[in-house]
Design a protein around this motif. Sequence first.
Motif, PDB file in Angstrom:
ATOM      1  N   LEU A  44       0.848  -1.187   0.000  1.00  0.00           N
ATOM      2  CA  LEU A  44       0.000   0.000   0.000  1.00  0.00           C
ATOM      3  C   LEU A  44       0.888   1.243   0.000  1.00  0.00           C
ATOM      4  O   LEU A  44       1.725   1.403   0.887  1.00  0.00           O
ATOM      5  N   ARG A  45       0.708   2.076  -1.000  1.00  0.00           N
ATOM      6  CA  ARG A  45       1.491   3.315  -1.083  1.00  0.00           C
ATOM      7  C   ARG A  45       0.820   4.437  -0.303  1.00  0.00           C
ATOM      8  O   ARG A  45       1.479   5.184   0.420  1.00  0.00           O
ATOM      9  N   THR A  46      -0.485   4.618  -0.518  1.00  0.00           N
ATOM     10  CA  THR A  46      -1.225   5.678   0.159  1.00  0.00           C
ATOM     11  C   THR A  46      -2.548   5.133   0.681  1.00  0.00           C
ATOM     12  O   THR A  46      -3.096   4.188   0.114  1.00  0.00           O
ATOM     13  N   GLU A  59      -9.830   4.708   0.664  1.00  0.00           N
ATOM     14  CA  GLU A  59      -9.145   4.386  -0.587  1.00  0.00           C
ATOM     15  C   GLU A  59      -7.662   4.177  -0.323  1.00  0.00           C
ATOM     16  O   GLU A  59      -7.049   4.912   0.440  1.00  0.00           O
ATOM     17  N   GLU A  61      -3.880   2.929  -2.480  1.00  0.00           N
ATOM     18  CA  GLU A  61      -3.225   2.593  -3.742  1.00  0.00           C
ATOM     19  C   GLU A  61      -2.296   1.414  -3.482  1.00  0.00           C
ATOM     20  O   GLU A  61      -1.373   1.504  -2.677  1.00  0.00           O
ATOM     21  N   PHE A  63       0.464  -1.222  -5.002  1.00  0.00           N
ATOM     22  CA  PHE A  63       1.453  -1.272  -6.083  1.00  0.00           C
ATOM     23  C   PHE A  63       2.218  -2.585  -5.991  1.00  0.00           C
ATOM     24  O   PHE A  63       2.672  -2.978  -4.926  1.00  0.00           O
ATOM     25  N   PRO A  68      -0.140   0.512 -10.587  1.00  0.00           N
ATOM     26  CA  PRO A  68      -0.926   0.775  -9.384  1.00  0.00           C
ATOM     27  C   PRO A  68      -2.356   0.274  -9.534  1.00  0.00           C
ATOM     28  O   PRO A  68      -2.867   0.118 -10.644  1.00  0.00           O
ATOM     29  N   ASP A  70      -6.199   0.997  -7.458  1.00  0.00           N
ATOM     30  CA  ASP A  70      -6.934   1.665  -6.394  1.00  0.00           C
ATOM     31  C   ASP A  70      -7.839   0.640  -5.720  1.00  0.00           C
ATOM     32  O   ASP A  70      -8.624  -0.028  -6.387  1.00  0.00           O
ATOM     33  N   ARG A 100      -8.073   4.179 -14.635  1.00  0.00           N
ATOM     34  CA  ARG A 100      -7.327   3.492 -13.573  1.00  0.00           C
ATOM     35  C   ARG A 100      -8.058   2.228 -13.165  1.00  0.00           C
ATOM     36  O   ARG A 100      -9.285   2.169 -13.174  1.00  0.00           O
ATOM     37  N   VAL A 102      -9.565  -0.294 -10.529  1.00  0.00           N
ATOM     38  CA  VAL A 102     -10.139  -0.121  -9.193  1.00  0.00           C
ATOM     39  C   VAL A 102     -10.708  -1.460  -8.724  1.00  0.00           C
ATOM     40  O   VAL A 102     -11.300  -2.201  -9.509  1.00  0.00           O
TER      41      VAL A 102
END
Length: 116
Positions: A44-46, A59, A61, A63, A68, A70, A100, A102
């Motif tokens: 998880l990046r964010t 939510e 992100e 990777f 990436p 979502d 993107r 999801v």
Amino acid sequence: MLDRLSSSQEDLECEELEEDSQASGCTRISECTDRQIVKVTGTLRTVTLRPRAGVPALEAELFDGTAPLDVVWLGRRSIVGIEPGRKLIASGRISMSHGRRVLFNPKYELRPLGKE
């Protein structure tokens, strides 16, 4: 060995994430298509709280070294263990939104902290 010494830290992390994905039998995020049922893994990046249509939505992100993804949990403000830097395995049906990938309300498994 020389390649590893001349590679950036980000390149090494991407390579490690791709190896984890292959070892766990997961699909690479870059290979996922719209409406496909998948099992993916990554870091998880964010993690952010972003309401959708007046409903809380957590939510994140994810990777995996290739692309990436979502990940969205509708109706949730927080989930214990869902934080930046955490590795997890998620499964569900991919959808495309604004170009993107999801994954809404996925089944997920947090990876043990000792493996990070």
